[in-house]
Design an enzyme around this catalytic site. Structure first.
Site, PDB file in Angstrom:
ATOM      1  CB  THR A 124       7.740  -6.709  -0.965  1.00 35.72           C
ATOM      2  OG1 THR A 124       8.979  -7.148  -0.422  1.00 35.72           O
ATOM      3  CG2 THR A 124       6.671  -7.684  -0.512  1.00 35.72           C
ATOM      4  CG  ASP A 125      12.698  -8.236  -2.137  1.00 35.99           C
ATOM      5  OD1 ASP A 125      11.927  -7.938  -1.194  1.00 35.99           O
ATOM      6  OD2 ASP A 125      13.933  -8.069  -2.073  1.00 35.99           O
ATOM      7  CD  GLU A 126      10.399  -9.153   3.159  1.00 33.31           C
ATOM      8  OE1 GLU A 126       9.896  -9.986   3.922  1.00 33.31           O
ATOM      9  OE2 GLU A 126      10.918  -8.094   3.551  1.00 33.31           O
TER      10      GLU A 126
ATOM     11  CE1 TYR B  10       5.147  -6.042   4.206  1.00 37.73           C
ATOM     12  CE2 TYR B  10       7.095  -7.346   3.662  1.00 37.73           C
ATOM     13  CZ  TYR B  10       6.298  -6.242   3.452  1.00 37.73           C
ATOM     14  OH  TYR B  10       6.644  -5.322   2.473  1.00 37.73           O
TER      15      TYR B  10
ATOM     16  CE  LYS C 115       3.226  -5.299  -0.013  1.00 42.31           C
ATOM     17  NZ  LYS C 115       2.618  -3.939  -0.045  1.00 42.31           N
TER      18      LYS C 115
HETATM   19  N1  LIG Z   1      10.681  -0.439   2.704  1.00 43.63           N
HETATM   20  C1  LIG Z   1      11.064  -1.333   1.806  1.00 43.63           C
HETATM   21  O1  LIG Z   1      12.250  -1.676   1.712  1.00 43.63           O
HETATM   22  C2  LIG Z   1      10.049  -1.935   0.862  1.00 43.63           C
HETATM   23  C3  LIG Z   1      10.509  -2.808  -0.141  1.00 43.63           C
HETATM   24  C4  LIG Z   1       9.573  -3.339  -1.042  1.00 43.63           C
HETATM   25  C5  LIG Z   1       8.244  -3.003  -0.937  1.00 43.63           C
HETATM   26  N2  LIG Z   1       7.818  -2.177   0.064  1.00 43.63           N
HETATM   27  C6  LIG Z   1       6.390  -1.827   0.122  1.00 43.63           C
HETATM   28  O2  LIG Z   1       6.311  -0.418  -0.051  1.00 43.63           O
HETATM   29  C7  LIG Z   1       5.213   0.099   0.678  1.00 43.63           C
HETATM   30  C8  LIG Z   1       5.676   1.228   1.590  1.00 43.63           C
HETATM   31  O3  LIG Z   1       6.678   0.721   2.465  1.00 43.63           O
HETATM   32  P1  LIG Z   1       7.352   1.666   3.558  1.00 43.63           P
HETATM   33  O4  LIG Z   1       8.670   1.100   3.876  1.00 43.63           O
HETATM   34  O5  LIG Z   1       7.230   3.079   3.136  1.00 43.63           O
HETATM   35  O6  LIG Z   1       6.377   1.403   4.785  1.00 43.63           O
HETATM   36  P2  LIG Z   1       6.100   2.309   6.076  1.00 43.63           P
HETATM   37  O7  LIG Z   1       5.770   1.368   7.151  1.00 43.63           O
HETATM   38  O8  LIG Z   1       7.201   3.285   6.272  1.00 43.63           O
HETATM   39  O9  LIG Z   1       4.801   3.140   5.655  1.00 43.63           O
HETATM   40  C9  LIG Z   1       3.555   2.533   5.504  1.00 43.63           C
HETATM   41  C10 LIG Z   1       2.507   3.609   5.623  1.00 43.63           C
HETATM   42  O10 LIG Z   1       1.227   3.020   5.351  1.00 43.63           O
HETATM   43  C11 LIG Z   1       0.304   3.508   6.289  1.00 43.63           C
HETATM   44  N3  LIG Z   1      -0.755   2.488   6.439  1.00 43.63           N
HETATM   45  C12 LIG Z   1      -0.614   1.198   6.828  1.00 43.63           C
HETATM   46  N4  LIG Z   1      -1.800   0.577   6.851  1.00 43.63           N
HETATM   47  C13 LIG Z   1      -2.721   1.508   6.481  1.00 43.63           C
HETATM   48  C14 LIG Z   1      -4.122   1.482   6.329  1.00 43.63           C
HETATM   49  N5  LIG Z   1      -4.831   0.380   6.571  1.00 43.63           N
HETATM   50  N6  LIG Z   1      -4.744   2.609   5.902  1.00 43.63           N
HETATM   51  C15 LIG Z   1      -4.034   3.747   5.660  1.00 43.63           C
HETATM   52  N7  LIG Z   1      -2.707   3.828   5.814  1.00 43.63           N
HETATM   53  C16 LIG Z   1      -2.052   2.728   6.221  1.00 43.63           C
HETATM   54  C17 LIG Z   1       1.093   3.700   7.576  1.00 43.63           C
HETATM   55  O11 LIG Z   1       0.444   4.609   8.446  1.00 43.63           O
HETATM   56  C18 LIG Z   1       2.417   4.217   7.031  1.00 43.63           C
HETATM   57  O12 LIG Z   1       2.424   5.622   6.938  1.00 43.63           O
HETATM   58  C19 LIG Z   1       4.605  -1.087   1.447  1.00 43.63           C
HETATM   59  O13 LIG Z   1       3.497  -1.542   0.699  1.00 43.63           O
HETATM   60  C20 LIG Z   1       5.712  -2.135   1.447  1.00 43.63           C
HETATM   61  O14 LIG Z   1       5.177  -3.428   1.456  1.00 43.63           O
HETATM   62  C21 LIG Z   1       8.696  -1.639   0.965  1.00 43.63           C
END
Ligand SMILES: NC(=O)c1ccc[n+]([C@@H]2O[C@H](COP(=O)([O-])OP(=O)(O)OC[C@H]3O[C@@H](n4cnc5c(N)ncnc54)[C@H](O)[C@@H]3O)[C@@H](O)[C@H]2O)c1
Length: 328
Positions: free
Chosen positions: A121-123, A145, A149
């Protein structure tokens, strides 16, 4: 190609699975997801495809992960606790899923000599004033968080350097689109506006994020899967920096709702003011570019939430009415 997608019941993972199977019907995808916050079983409930299988499991479990990794070609690790506010109230699950889970995936790809794409993530770069973080920019995470990451990234880098693992890191800005948990900014505003309920806005509402439509992000990951170079990291931005208040106004405008619904509340602790990524590397080296304008993506997202009330029927938007649970 066989893919092991982790966290595929979440927002980005589920969009990635649907999008990839549509574009590449020969791919075989296994999804491991623990059903933690952010997940929604309805995301893939209609997916009846023999090329897709789901395993309910936690990536912390080395035995399950080892077994699944041995039967795949590439792991794409979306699984993470993703909610900044939750990480502030209780960092522990973030250490477990985002760092310990990363370790068990790395051990498995090392043992079975498989490829990994780590979704970061950008964070990790923290709040920026006027510049944009390129791939080699120093980490400066603010929340637990973001720190978890960044830690995961460090572990990946060490496995590439020390054990010659085949891994790539991607860092994306704020995603929006269908199937995002209503705890997050854009869906929450849409659902509250739809019910003519008050829309809480942190602080002044001037915090800036770059926004990318989720399918553009999915295409960037596919591009990296085919063309990305081992050991590299790629920033992925929509080149679309907007402050929160502008987003809320745009949504209210498209939905024909009154601006009176907005109300300002106390800011959250350590709220980063601005994230910004320099994503020239993926644009120039891999020739990927985002295709959705913010307006087009937003209209598509609003229509999806209006047409899919069943999807969020039992999910509360009131989980924490002290404000947005998330600035995503
Ligand atoms: N949403 C954004 O804007 C964004 C931006 C940059 C990066 N990301 C990264 O992208 C990825 C997905 O983000 P998202 O928004 O879809 O998140 P989300 O919270 O919608 O989904 C995360 C999923 O991971 C599963 N999960 C979490 N911990 C787990 C574990 N220990 N074992 C198995 N499953 C597990 C959860 O059950 C959930 O279904 C993350 O790694 C996040 O850091 C998200």
């Amino acid at each position: 190609m066989r893919l092991l997608v982790t966290g595929g019941l979440g927002f980005i993972g589920s969009n990635f699975i649907l999008h990839t199977l549509e574009k590449y019907p020969d791919f075989k995808i296994t999804n491991i997801d623990a059903g933690l916050p952010g997940s929604n079983v309805k995301n893939l409930a209609r997916l009846k495809n023999k090329k897709y299988s789901y395993v309910k499991g936690n990536i912390i479990n080395k035995k399950i992960v080892d077994n699944l990794v041995s039967r795949t070609d590439v792991v794409i690790n979306f699984a993470a606790e993703s909610h900044v506010d939750r990480s502030i109230s209780d960092p522990r699950p973030f250490i477990d899923s985002n760092i310990v889970g990363m370790y068990s995936i790395l051990e498995a790809i090392k043992k079975h000599k498989k490829k990994l794409i780590q979704i970061s993530t950008d964070e990790v770069f923290g709040s920026l004033k006027s510049d944009s973080a390129h791939e080699k920019f120093p980490f400066n995470p603010s929340s637990p968080y973001a720190a978890s990451k960044a830690s995961a990234e460090m572990l990946v880098k060490s496995y590439v350097t020390t054990y010659d693992c085949d891994a790539i890191i991607t860092r994306c800005t704020n995603n929006y689109g269908p199937r995002q948990s209503p705890e997050k900014l854009i869906p929450k505003v849409i659902l509250l506006a739809e019910k003519n309920q008050k829309i809480p806005i942190y602080g002044t509402g001037k915090n800036i994020r770059d926004w990318i439509f989720v399918l553009d992000h999915c295409d960037a990951i596919l591009k990296i899967l085919f063309k990305g170079k081992k050991g590299e990291s790629y920033n992925i931005a929509g080149k679309n920096e907007i402050n929160n208040i502008t987003i809320v106004k745009k949504i209210l405008n498209i939905m024909g709702k009154s601006k009176e619904l907005m109300h300002f509340i106390k800011d959250r602790p350590g709220h980063d003011f601005r994230y910004s990524l320099d994503s020239e590397k993926i644009y120039n080296e891999l020739h990927w570019k985002s295709t959705y304008s913010f307006e087009k993506g937003l209209e598509r997202t609003i229509s999806w939430y209006i047409e899919n009330k069943e999807w969020y029927k039992n999910i509360s938007t009131k989980e924490n009415d002290s404000g947005f649970l998330e600035t995503r």
